[in-house]
Scaffold this motif. Structure first.
Motif, PDB file in Angstrom:
ATOM      1  N   ALA A 292       0.908  -1.358   0.175  1.00 41.13           N
ATOM      2  CA  ALA A 292      -0.072   0.047   0.212  1.00 41.13           C
ATOM      3  C   ALA A 292       0.947   1.127  -0.039  1.00 41.13           C
ATOM      4  O   ALA A 292       0.663   2.831  -0.373  1.00 41.13           O
ATOM      5  CB  ALA A 292      -0.644   0.183   1.154  1.00 41.13           C
TER       6      ALA A 292
ATOM      7  N   LEU B 281      -5.050  -0.107   1.473  1.00 46.57           N
ATOM      8  CA  LEU B 281      -6.140   1.201   0.400  1.00 46.57           C
ATOM      9  C   LEU B 281      -7.233   2.168   0.775  1.00 46.57           C
ATOM     10  O   LEU B 281      -6.806   3.220   0.710  1.00 46.57           O
ATOM     11  CB  LEU B 281      -5.518   0.605  -0.753  1.00 46.57           C
ATOM     12  CG  LEU B 281      -3.896   0.389  -1.086  1.00 46.57           C
ATOM     13  CD1 LEU B 281      -4.036  -0.369  -2.861  1.00 46.57           C
ATOM     14  CD2 LEU B 281      -3.288   1.913  -1.430  1.00 46.57           C
TER      15      LEU B 281
ATOM     16  N   LYS C  58      -8.790   5.732  -0.618  1.00 42.31           N
ATOM     17  CA  LYS C  58      -8.732   4.950  -2.271  1.00 42.31           C
ATOM     18  C   LYS C  58     -10.115   5.149  -3.039  1.00 42.31           C
ATOM     19  O   LYS C  58     -10.561   3.518  -1.994  1.00 42.31           O
ATOM     20  CB  LYS C  58      -7.546   4.186  -2.288  1.00 42.31           C
ATOM     21  CG  LYS C  58      -6.239   5.014  -1.686  1.00 42.31           C
ATOM     22  CD  LYS C  58      -5.820   6.643  -2.696  1.00 42.31           C
ATOM     23  CE  LYS C  58      -4.003   6.846  -2.412  1.00 42.31           C
ATOM     24  NZ  LYS C  58      -4.140   8.548  -3.100  1.00 42.31           N
TER      25      LYS C  58
END
Length: 361
Positions: free
Chosen positions: A96, A123, A128
């Protein structure tokens, strides 16, 4: 370099011959002062299922790096062999970090085993937009049938030691948050590495269990993957991760994805997909018995013709210890089933012999 895997494999042979040649085992001080070590019931009629899986081995150790890939960036995270679950939070965190360095927000993760799901969740927690693509999901991934006791190694092939140290330091960060949470399957267990020498040959500083010396009892994290993996996938969904069934046969299939950054957690699939000749299967077979709630200890032991391990779970008792490199067929081996039942049964018989004394104590 001597790692955990080498230590375990180096113990093969001799335990059952050595530990079962003496008479009735005596109750050791360790056994007398601890909760009773109830025997595992290994009768064939108690078999719940027999499973075969292929660990994603890689000569040189796991691959954890970023590289340009057409107009995209690939972050590789594969080749963990039998330590995929153990290293999932460590390698997932480092993978990550490499994604975050790109500055991109739309990320694809390929693979839905422990590494893929963990990386995706990390993530997503960083804000994200994450999409997981996989050909198979739980319970049809290798992680679903992993023994899954969290014990790191001091080295992993040629992986630089600074990376190994970071991965190991992070190994428990995620699991600690799930420990003893209902439905996760994450607990602690009394764990023992049994030695091939007889009880009467133990050194003064050694404890003994089931007639065999061992060094120290540890309390590592034990994961019931039949509970943990679907729990982890649900956590990822709640965090906003999307899931799609997809098969990638060529690099061009990956390039066709819309995301600019792709995290490769394909395990064995990385060998063909990225032309990595170091990737190879390591065949393993597990016998799962119906659960015994009274069993709260585990062991790894050298047996005849291979390693033995017994891990207790909420949903089953796991018997295993098979490692066969470059074997692909997924059919169970009846001879291996017989070996596991016979040799674990001999250790269970020793527990049965001393159990009345334990109860009285």
């Amino acid at each position: 370099m001597l790692d955990r895997r080498s230590v375990l494999l180096g113990m093969s042979g001799g335990l059952l011959a050595a530990c079962t040649t003496t008479g009735r085992p005596r109750l050791s001080d360790y056994e007398a002062s601890s909760a009773p070590f109830y025997p595992v019931d290994v009768r064939p009629e108690r078999i719940k299922e027999i499973l075969v899986g292929l660990r994603p081995g890689r000569d040189g150790g796991f691959r954890l790096e970023a590289e340009p890939f057409g107009d995209k960036i690939i972050v590789h995270n594969y080749g963990h062999e039998g330590d995929g679950v153990t290293l999932s939070w460590g390698c997932g965190t480092l993978a990550a970090e490499k994604v975050l360095e790109t500055g991109e927000d739309d990320i694809a993760v390929i693979g839905a085993g422990a590494q893929g799901l963990t990386t995706a969740l990390i993530l997503a927690r960083h804000g994200k937009k994450v999409t997981v693509y996989a050909e198979k999901f739980h319970p049809n991934v290798t992680s679903s049938i992993a023994g899954a006791i969290i014990l790191t190694a001091s080295s992993y092939g040629d992986v630089d030691l600074d990376t190994v140290a970071r991965v190991n330091a992070l190994a428990h960060t995620g699991f600690d948050a799930y420990e003893n949470r209902p439905g996760t399957g994450v607990t602690r267990v009394r764990h023992h590495y049994l030695n091939r020498r007889r009880q009467d040959m133990a050194r003064p500083d050694e404890k003994t269990l089931l007639g065999c010396p061992f060094g120290d009892m540890t309390r590592p994290t034990m994961i019931d993957m039949s509970l943990y993996l679907p729990y982890l996938m649900q956590e990822a969904r709640v965090a906003g991760v999307a899931f799609y069934t997809e098969t990638f046969r060529t690099p061009a299939d990956l390039i066709a994805l819309g995301q600019p950054v792709i995290v490769n957690c394909t395990g064995l699939g990385a060998g063909a997909l990225f032309d990595d000749e170091a990737v190879h299967p390591v065949w393993g077979q597990l016998v799962r018995l119906h659960p015994q709630p009274e069993i709260d200890y585990s062991y790894v032991a050298p047996g005849n013709d291979g390693q033995l391990y017994m891990f207790p779970r909420q949903t089953s008792i796991v018997l295993g210890g098979t490692r066969r490199r470059d074997v692909w067929p997924l059919e169970p081996d009846p001879a291996e089933t017989a070996r596991l039942l016979l040799q674990h049964g001999k250790l269970a018989a020793r527990a049965r012999q001393i159990l009345p004394l334990q109860v009285a104590a």
